[in-house]
Design an enzyme around this catalytic site. Sequence first.
Site, mmCIF file in Angstrom:
data_model
loop_
_atom_site.group_PDB
_atom_site.id
_atom_site.type_symbol
_atom_site.label_atom_id
_atom_site.label_comp_id
_atom_site.label_asym_id
_atom_site.label_seq_id
_atom_site.Cartn_x
_atom_site.Cartn_y
_atom_site.Cartn_z
ATOM 1 N N SER A 127 0.161 -22.902 -32.781
ATOM 2 C CA SER A 127 0.737 -23.398 -34.033
ATOM 3 C C SER A 127 -0.178 -23.270 -35.242
ATOM 4 O O SER A 127 0.238 -23.591 -36.360
ATOM 5 C CB SER A 127 1.170 -24.857 -33.879
ATOM 6 O OG SER A 127 2.342 -24.936 -33.096
ATOM 7 N N LYS A 130 1.227 -21.472 -38.099
ATOM 8 C CA LYS A 130 2.040 -22.140 -39.116
ATOM 9 C C LYS A 130 1.323 -22.200 -40.466
ATOM 10 O O LYS A 130 1.963 -22.402 -41.505
ATOM 11 C CB LYS A 130 2.410 -23.550 -38.655
ATOM 12 C CG LYS A 130 3.426 -23.584 -37.508
ATOM 13 C CD LYS A 130 3.762 -25.025 -37.118
ATOM 14 C CE LYS A 130 4.904 -25.113 -36.115
ATOM 15 N NZ LYS A 130 4.512 -24.795 -34.737
ATOM 16 N N SER A 185 4.024 -30.509 -36.291
ATOM 17 C CA SER A 185 4.038 -29.114 -35.854
ATOM 18 C C SER A 185 5.424 -28.733 -35.352
ATOM 19 O O SER A 185 5.577 -28.014 -34.357
ATOM 20 C CB SER A 185 2.985 -28.876 -34.756
ATOM 21 O OG SER A 185 2.634 -27.521 -34.681
#
Length: 450
Positions: A127, A130, A185
Amino acid sequence: MPAPMMQTVRRFLLVTSATLASLALTAPVSLAAPSPSPSPAASGSPSASASPSGSPAASASPSVTPPAGMSSVGGARLGQAGTQVAIAGGAPVLPKDLTARSWIVADAESGDVLASHNAHWRLPPASTMKMLFADTVLPRFPKSTVHKVEAKDLAGMGAGSSLVGIKEGETYTVHDLWLGVFLRSGNDAVHVLSQMNGGIAETVKDMNEHAEELQALDTNVVSPDGYDASGQVSSAYDLTLFARSGLQKQDFREYCSTVTAKFPGETTKNKKGKTTRGTFEIQNTNRLLSGDYDISQYPGIAGVKNGNTTNAGATFTGVAERNGKVLLVTVMHPEKTDHNEVYKETAALLDWGFQAAGKVKPVGELVAPKGTTQADAQPGANPSSSEAAGQAGGAGNVSAKPVAGAVTEDGSGGMWIALAITGGLLVLLAGGGYLVNRRWPLPDLVRRRR
């Protein structure tokens, strides 16, 4: 150009020249460099554990060694296998018991890389991808924009994805959705924003183009949320570039440094037919920011993003300030499986970096985007992403609580913004929307704004 600015630019060029010369004269220090062997791409196995805490997944991929040839973006030493550091007189030794496959310690202002370990090793990012998603998409929608979620918005999420709890048929502001991305997340929030941006395929294309603009050439985006996918890779070096670029945006800084927020729940109807919609609290899963039972908030921490999947193990990029120095550290896939290990190794590297700053010779640099240099930055306002795009900055219906009471170096409260430090730090040139990424700061501009 005014005389003071011209002098600043000249000083910068002289320092850069001196740094390059010192790098050329300094013999590489390679600590415990493994025998190089090819690095596998992400296998595409689904995430068995998208743990919010960032603790390593139980079925993380087996130990491998870095490839023989890695990128030399930012300096030749950064492409070498093993630990790269140039210890000078009085500098502390690197922390013991670092087990991450790859890591980097960099000065967020100057871009100097103080030390690294397999910095350009292409690994699954989880993640932390991101950060690139946010840096690419965040400027495109006013935070007050309202979106009603449809079934197609939530389609295609991987099994075991981390979620913030978005429901089909409910409406959310863009502000809500970004809090879901940064704090929880939430892959569901990423998918909704991606659909607003023209779909998953279009967003992946945009992210890959932006990565190339940032000279993050180790990165290949397959899924915008960082979920394990065949061929999806990045590097500690590239993740640090994404963080440094994103931290130029006020909205990005605010979201990544928010500890808790209220998030919209489901709409319900009572017996009398009256509809109500409550909220629930979400907490940032960055444990150096929010703390945990076995780790405290890191003094001066102000973001950025954590991740955890089966292939990636635990990954994390963090930014912190101490005594006027702002550092970025990225750690990818610690081999040690202790709880919160990625944060413990990050904290150890931050401690080392603050002690070593000014006592080590840089082993490389964080490059600026294509067509720009550090000297492009000029004094100016530091608008939010939405303001820079000429957008209204309404906060929507979410009450965010940015880092209220987070700890500082001396243990006092009120850190909300160790990243207003990085806010002053990463000064934007007044100008339009998407191009805010193209300007980089000179260190002395930060000092004038503190």
